[in-house]
Design an enzyme around this catalytic site. Structure first.
Site, short mmCIF file in Angstrom:
data_model
loop_
_atom_site.label_atom_id
_atom_site.label_comp_id
_atom_site.label_asym_id
_atom_site.label_seq_id
_atom_site.Cartn_x
_atom_site.Cartn_y
_atom_site.Cartn_z
N HIS A 16 48.97 49.49 45.66
CA HIS A 16 48.29 48.45 44.87
C HIS A 16 47.70 47.47 45.89
O HIS A 16 48.18 46.34 46.05
CB HIS A 16 49.32 47.77 43.96
CG HIS A 16 48.75 46.94 42.86
ND1 HIS A 16 47.42 46.61 42.75
CD2 HIS A 16 49.37 46.35 41.78
CE1 HIS A 16 47.24 45.86 41.67
NE2 HIS A 16 48.40 45.70 41.06
N LYS A 71 41.21 63.51 23.58
CA LYS A 71 40.71 64.84 23.19
C LYS A 71 40.80 65.82 24.35
O LYS A 71 40.26 66.92 24.29
CB LYS A 71 39.25 64.73 22.74
CG LYS A 71 39.03 63.78 21.57
CD LYS A 71 37.53 63.59 21.33
CE LYS A 71 37.28 62.32 20.52
NZ LYS A 71 35.88 61.88 20.63
N ARG A 108 43.16 52.17 37.59
CA ARG A 108 44.64 52.17 37.55
C ARG A 108 45.05 53.46 36.85
O ARG A 108 44.52 53.80 35.79
CB ARG A 108 45.18 50.97 36.79
CG ARG A 108 46.67 51.11 36.55
CD ARG A 108 47.32 49.85 36.09
NE ARG A 108 47.41 48.89 37.17
CZ ARG A 108 48.14 47.78 37.11
NH1 ARG A 108 48.84 47.51 36.04
NH2 ARG A 108 48.18 46.94 38.13
N ARG A 167 47.46 41.26 34.33
CA ARG A 167 46.87 40.50 35.42
C ARG A 167 45.70 41.21 36.10
O ARG A 167 44.63 40.64 36.29
CB ARG A 167 47.94 40.20 36.49
CG ARG A 167 48.88 39.10 36.15
CD ARG A 167 50.25 39.38 36.75
NE ARG A 167 50.89 40.36 35.90
CZ ARG A 167 51.70 40.02 34.89
NH1 ARG A 167 52.01 38.78 34.72
NH2 ARG A 167 52.19 40.93 34.09
N THR A 168 45.92 42.46 36.49
CA THR A 168 44.94 43.14 37.34
C THR A 168 43.64 43.40 36.58
O THR A 168 42.54 43.14 37.09
CB THR A 168 45.53 44.46 37.87
OG1 THR A 168 46.83 44.19 38.39
CG2 THR A 168 44.67 45.06 38.95
N1 CP Z 1 50.90 42.67 39.23
C1 CP Z 1 50.31 43.51 38.37
O1 CP Z 1 49.76 44.55 38.75
O2 CP Z 1 50.35 43.12 37.05
P1 CP Z 1 49.69 43.89 35.84
O3 CP Z 1 50.44 45.18 35.65
O4 CP Z 1 49.82 42.95 34.65
O5 CP Z 1 48.25 44.18 36.20
#
Ligand code: CP
Length: 311
Positions: free
Chosen positions: A133, A83, A105, A55-56
């Site tokens: 998040h 590496k 992320r 999603r993100t």
């Molecule tokens: N909600 C969320 O962060 O989903 P993803 O891990 O698919 O990005």
């Protein structure tokens, strides 16, 4: 707003409302034939993902493209990280190619804060370890406001693996800033040390809080972050903390059910509830694009009008 979005705690009430209001404008673009704005033409957004995401990552990519930015999608798999290249060198390499914003992320809590010290552009935290998040919390608040008309005064119950959940942390911070009343429900083993200092109440009894909840937000059980057994079995977890059809029937007529995804159907939430009329799970994903457009616009292009014309 500041140059970066690293934590929901960075957002004042005014900042958060500005993002939500801007996201409403961005959502109008969805209704156009050409779903694109020229706002970030000539700017470059790098999606720097060291952990898996559906999603993100895709919604940040779509958000940047809808604002006409150039987008680079970097995945640690298949890169020079294998590496031994460090996060700092990876980021400086991508910035040297002209990145104006880096969406990161990473499995390390605090990676985005470090990144913000090393680069000149904006940094957006797209999930760091068990820490935060913030754009998930913003899209959750946006979804609540759209479904229920407000966030202030809502009774929001967050259920499950709070210990490992960056979604829970960011939601507690943002929802308290916006005036919601948050209750965390989890087994004692899945609550973090110091939770009593969070701006939220704690309960171990889901049935006791459901009837007075306006929003029930189920969390994913993060088995990949669990080095030990935190509950006896999936069946026992589902019995005490899963949202099944019987439990959902205790909710009042207007209450909504949320899940940030990915969800474990049958354990955290029954399929009938996940797919039912109360569920906002698909809306949350759709709203994520509008909210991430708003965040990128406010961090990178804030001075120019958001909605001016088609690209
Ligand atoms: N909600 C969320 O962060 O989903 P993803 O891990 O698919 O990005």
């Amino acid at each position: 707003m500041s140059r970066h979005l690293l934590s929901a705690a960075d957002l004042t009430r005014e900042d958060a409302l500005l993002v939500l209001d801007t996201a409403e404008e961005m959502a109008l673009v969805e209704e156009r034939t050409v779903k694109k704005l020229p706002t970030l033409r000539g700017r470059t957004v790098v999606n720097l993902f060291f952990e898996d995401s559906t999603r993100t990552r895709t919604s940040f990519e779509l958000a940047a493209k809808r604002l006409s930015a150039d987008v680079i999608n970097f995945s640690a798999k298949g890169s020079s990280v294998s590496k031994g290249e460090t996060l700092k060198d990876t980021a400086l390499t991508l910035e040297a190619m002209g990145a104006d914003a880096i969406v990161i992320r990473h499995a390390w809590s605090g990676a985005p804060v470090n990144l913000a010290r090393w680069v000149h552009g904006s940094v957006v935290n797209a999930g760091d370890g068990t820490h935060e998040h913030p754009t998930q919390a913003l899209l959750d608040a946006f979804t609540m406001r759209r479904r229920l008309g407000r966030v202030e005064g809502l009774k929001v119950t967050i259920v499950g693996d709070v210990l490992h959940s960056r979604v829970a942390r960011s939601n507690v911070l943002l929802l308290s800033t916006l005036g919601a009343d948050v209750t965390l429900v989890a087994p004692p083993t899945l609550l973090p040390v110091g939770v009593e200092s969070w701006p939220a109440q704690v309960s171990y009894d889901l049935d006791a809080v459901l009837a007075k909840s306006d929003v029930v937000m189920m969390l994913r059980v993060q088995r990949e972050r669990m080095g030990a057994a935190y509950f006896p079995s999936q069946r026992e977890y589902a019995r005490r903390y899963g949202l099944d059809v019987r439990r959902a029937s205790a909710l009042h007529d207007d209450a909504v059910v949320m899940h940030p995804g990915p969800m474990v159907r049958g354990m955290e939430i029954a399929p009938e509830v996940a797919d039912g009329v109360r569920s906002t799970i698909v809306e949350q994903v759709r709203n994520g694009v509008s909210v991430r457009m708003a965040v990128l616009y406010l961090l990178l292009g804030g001075a120019s009008p958001a909605i001016g014309g088609d690209a």
